[in-house]
Scaffold this active site. Structure first.
Site, PDB file in Angstrom:
ATOM      1  N   HIS A  48       0.836  -1.205   0.000  1.00  0.00           N
ATOM      2  CA  HIS A  48       0.000   0.000   0.000  1.00  0.00           C
ATOM      3  C   HIS A  48       0.876   1.263   0.000  1.00  0.00           C
ATOM      4  O   HIS A  48       0.587   2.230  -0.696  1.00  0.00           O
ATOM      5  CB  HIS A  48      -0.870   0.050   1.259  1.00  0.00           C
ATOM      6  CG  HIS A  48      -1.853  -1.067   1.402  1.00  0.00           C
ATOM      7  ND1 HIS A  48      -1.744  -2.016   2.391  1.00  0.00           N
ATOM      8  CD2 HIS A  48      -2.971  -1.383   0.715  1.00  0.00           C
ATOM      9  CE1 HIS A  48      -2.765  -2.862   2.315  1.00  0.00           C
ATOM     10  NE2 HIS A  48      -3.521  -2.508   1.292  1.00  0.00           N
TER      11      HIS A  48
ATOM     12  N   LYS B 102      -0.825  -6.480  -7.770  1.00  0.00           N
ATOM     13  CA  LYS B 102      -1.159  -7.638  -6.943  1.00  0.00           C
ATOM     14  C   LYS B 102      -2.561  -8.152  -7.270  1.00  0.00           C
ATOM     15  O   LYS B 102      -2.801  -9.350  -7.326  1.00  0.00           O
ATOM     16  CB  LYS B 102      -1.054  -7.233  -5.470  1.00  0.00           C
ATOM     17  CG  LYS B 102      -1.735  -8.141  -4.465  1.00  0.00           C
ATOM     18  CD  LYS B 102      -1.002  -9.448  -4.305  1.00  0.00           C
ATOM     19  CE  LYS B 102      -1.470 -10.273  -3.123  1.00  0.00           C
ATOM     20  NZ  LYS B 102      -2.889 -10.404  -2.962  1.00  0.00           N
TER      21      LYS B 102
ATOM     22  N   GLN C 240      -8.394  -6.893 -11.027  1.00  0.00           N
ATOM     23  CA  GLN C 240      -9.042  -5.687 -10.519  1.00  0.00           C
ATOM     24  C   GLN C 240      -8.485  -4.433 -11.210  1.00  0.00           C
ATOM     25  O   GLN C 240      -9.245  -3.521 -11.574  1.00  0.00           O
ATOM     26  CB  GLN C 240      -8.822  -5.577  -9.009  1.00  0.00           C
ATOM     27  CG  GLN C 240      -9.206  -4.230  -8.404  1.00  0.00           C
ATOM     28  CD  GLN C 240      -9.049  -4.222  -6.903  1.00  0.00           C
ATOM     29  OE1 GLN C 240      -9.886  -4.759  -6.193  1.00  0.00           O
ATOM     30  NE2 GLN C 240      -7.970  -3.629  -6.412  1.00  0.00           N
TER      31      GLN C 240
ATOM     32  N   MET D 192       2.956  -9.428  -0.457  1.00  0.00           N
ATOM     33  CA  MET D 192       2.374  -8.828   0.749  1.00  0.00           C
ATOM     34  C   MET D 192       0.867  -8.717   0.587  1.00  0.00           C
ATOM     35  O   MET D 192       0.368  -8.380  -0.483  1.00  0.00           O
ATOM     36  CB  MET D 192       2.978  -7.446   0.988  1.00  0.00           C
ATOM     37  CG  MET D 192       4.408  -7.531   1.452  1.00  0.00           C
ATOM     38  SD  MET D 192       4.967  -5.926   2.052  1.00  0.00           S
ATOM     39  CE  MET D 192       6.677  -6.328   2.364  1.00  0.00           C
TER      40      MET D 192
HETATM   41  P1  AMP Z   1      -6.507  -3.689  -0.475  1.00  0.00           P
HETATM   42  O1  AMP Z   1      -6.326  -2.882   0.759  1.00  0.00           O
HETATM   43  O2  AMP Z   1      -6.115  -5.111  -0.341  1.00  0.00           O
HETATM   44  O3  AMP Z   1      -7.875  -3.501  -1.092  1.00  0.00           O
HETATM   45  O4  AMP Z   1      -5.478  -3.117  -1.536  1.00  0.00           O
HETATM   46  C1  AMP Z   1      -5.456  -1.746  -1.848  1.00  0.00           C
HETATM   47  C2  AMP Z   1      -4.528  -1.507  -3.005  1.00  0.00           C
HETATM   48  O5  AMP Z   1      -3.213  -1.963  -2.658  1.00  0.00           O
HETATM   49  C3  AMP Z   1      -4.922  -2.276  -4.271  1.00  0.00           C
HETATM   50  O6  AMP Z   1      -4.683  -1.453  -5.408  1.00  0.00           O
HETATM   51  C4  AMP Z   1      -3.997  -3.460  -4.231  1.00  0.00           C
HETATM   52  O7  AMP Z   1      -3.746  -4.006  -5.511  1.00  0.00           O
HETATM   53  C5  AMP Z   1      -2.750  -2.840  -3.655  1.00  0.00           C
HETATM   54  N1  AMP Z   1      -1.875  -3.859  -3.077  1.00  0.00           N
HETATM   55  C6  AMP Z   1      -2.206  -4.840  -2.194  1.00  0.00           C
HETATM   56  N2  AMP Z   1      -1.139  -5.628  -1.930  1.00  0.00           N
HETATM   57  C7  AMP Z   1      -0.111  -5.150  -2.666  1.00  0.00           C
HETATM   58  C8  AMP Z   1       1.261  -5.529  -2.847  1.00  0.00           C
HETATM   59  N3  AMP Z   1       1.780  -6.567  -2.204  1.00  0.00           N
HETATM   60  N4  AMP Z   1       2.020  -4.784  -3.682  1.00  0.00           N
HETATM   61  C9  AMP Z   1       1.491  -3.726  -4.350  1.00  0.00           C
HETATM   62  N5  AMP Z   1       0.211  -3.311  -4.224  1.00  0.00           N
HETATM   63  C10 AMP Z   1      -0.576  -4.008  -3.399  1.00  0.00           C
END
Ligand code: AMP
Length: 282
Positions: free
Chosen positions: A40, A152, A156, A187
Site C-alpha cells: 500500500h 497484486k 481488478q 504482501m
Molecule cells: P486492499 O487494501 O487489499 O484492497 O489493496 C489496496 C490496493 O493496494 C490495491 O490497489 C492493491 O492491488 C494494492 N496492493 C495490495 N497488496 C499489494 C502488494 N503486495 N504490492 C502492491 N500493491 C498491493
C-alpha cells in the site's frame, strides 16, 4: 510530514478536493481497505510523485464480500494506518462509514462485463460488481485526476482501467508492481491469517510463478502445459487451487501460444485463507 486530515463524509471530501483542484493542484487517490503494508505504501509514494495532493481512501467495502467470506474478520488498525499513510505522503484519508457509502434504500450498482467474467469473477461472483461500484463512488467523492492501484490484484486493475475509460470518469489509472516479502510471498493484509506452517506452504505460489517465468525465459511457450505444471506444484504443497491461468497481459484474454506479453494468475486456498498472486512471464 504532518498528520493527514481525516474526512468522513462525501461532502467534506468533495469540498476539500474541489478547493485544491480549483487552486490548480492535481489530486491523486489510493483506494485501500486498510491494515497497511509496504505494498500500500508504495502506491501512496508513487501517487505523491505523480500528484500534488494525495488522498488515501480507507473503506472495507461490504459489497465486494460474499456471504461466508472474511468481511467480519478483516483486520483493522486505524491509528497505525493513519501514521503509516502520513509518513508515506498522504495528505488526507477519506474514511467513510458504511452508512455514508450505502445509505438506507441504496440500490445502484456498476457492472463491468467481459473482463470480470472469469478467474476472480467466477470464484467470487458479486466481487467485481462491489469493486466497480465502490471505486465509482470513491472517485465521485475524491474527484481525483489520477488513481494508483497495485498489480497484486491484476484483474481488478484491468477492471478499474476499463471502468474509468468506459464511464469517461476522467481519472488516469496507474498500476504498480507487487511488493513481496524477502522470501517472495506477495504482501497482503490477509497474510496475518496464516499460521507459520500455512505461511511456509503459501510460498509455493510465488515460487511456482517465478519458476514459470524462468521456464518461459528458457523457451517454454505452451500456456496449457505451464498451467498444468503450476497447478501440480501448488497442490503438492497442500494448497487447494481455484485457478491457474496464463492470459494476455493487456486484456486478460486466453492465449494459445506465448508470444505477446502474458501474465500467470493464481488463486489458491490454504486452511481458511484464500490467496491470489500473479506475475508477468515475458
Ligand atoms: P486492499 O487494501 O487489499 O484492497 O489493496 C489496496 C490496493 O493496494 C490495491 O490497489 C492493491 O492491488 C494494492 N496492493 C495490495 N497488496 C499489494 C502488494 N503486495 N504490492 C502492491 N500493491 C498491493
Amino acid at each position: 510530514m504532518s498528520e493527514p486530515i481525516i474526512l468522513e463524509t462525501v461532502e467534506a471530501m468533495r469540498s476539500w478536493s474541489l478547493e485544491r483542484r480549483g487552486g490548480g493542484l492535481a489530486v491523486g487517490c489510493v483506494p485501500t481497505m486498510g491494515y497497511l503494508h509496504e505494498g500500500h505504501l508504495s502506491l501512496i509514494r508513487e501517487c505523491a510523485r505523480r500528484a500534488d495532493k494525495v488522498v488515501m481512501t480507507l473503506f472495507v467495502n461490504p459489497t465486494q464480500f460474499a456471504e461466508g467470506e472474511d468481511l467480519g474478520q478483516y483486520p483493522r488498525d486505524f491509528d497505525g494506518d493513519r501514521a503509516k499513510a502520513g509518513a508515506a505522503g498522504a495528505d488526507a484519508i477519506f474514511y467513510p462509514s458504511v452508512g455514508e457509502m450505502y445509505p438506507e434504500g441504496y440500490q445502484t450498482y456498476v457492472t463491468v462485463e467481459e473482463v470480470t467474467a472469469d478467474m476472480e469473477g467466477a470464484f467470487r461472483p458479486a466481487h467485481f460488481r462491489g469493486v466497480a461500484t465502490v471505486v465509482t463512488k470513491l472517485f465521485s467523492a475524491v474527484l481525483p485526476d489520477l488513481a494508483v492501484f497495485g498489480e497484486k490484484d491484476y484483474q481488478q486493475l484491468k477492471v478499474v482501467e476499463r471502468l474509468s475509460r468506459d464511464l469517461g470518469l476522467g481519472v488516469q489509472i496507474a498500476g504498480m508492481p507487487t511488493v513481496r516479502e524477502d522470501d517472495g510471498l506477495a504482501m497482503s493484509s490477509r497474510n496475518v491469517y496464516l499460521s507459520p506452517d500455512e505461511r511456509a506452504r503459501a510460498l509455493s505460489i510465488s515460487q511456482t510463478l517465478f519458476a514459470a517465468r524462468e521456464a518461459v525465459e528458457q523457451g517454454a511457450d505452451d500456456p496449457a502445459a505451464l498451467c498444468e505444471g503450476a497447478r501440480e506444484e501448488i497442490e503438492s504443497a497442500g494448497l487447494s487451487v481455484d485457478y491457474v491461468e496464463v492470459r494476455d497481459a493487456e486484456d486478460l484474454s486466453p492465449v494459445k501460444k506465448i508470444e505477446a506479453p502474458v501474465r500467470m494468475l493464481v488463486a489458491a486456498r490454504i486452511g481458511k485463507t484464500r490467496l491470489i498472486d500473479n506475475l508477468g512471464l515475458n
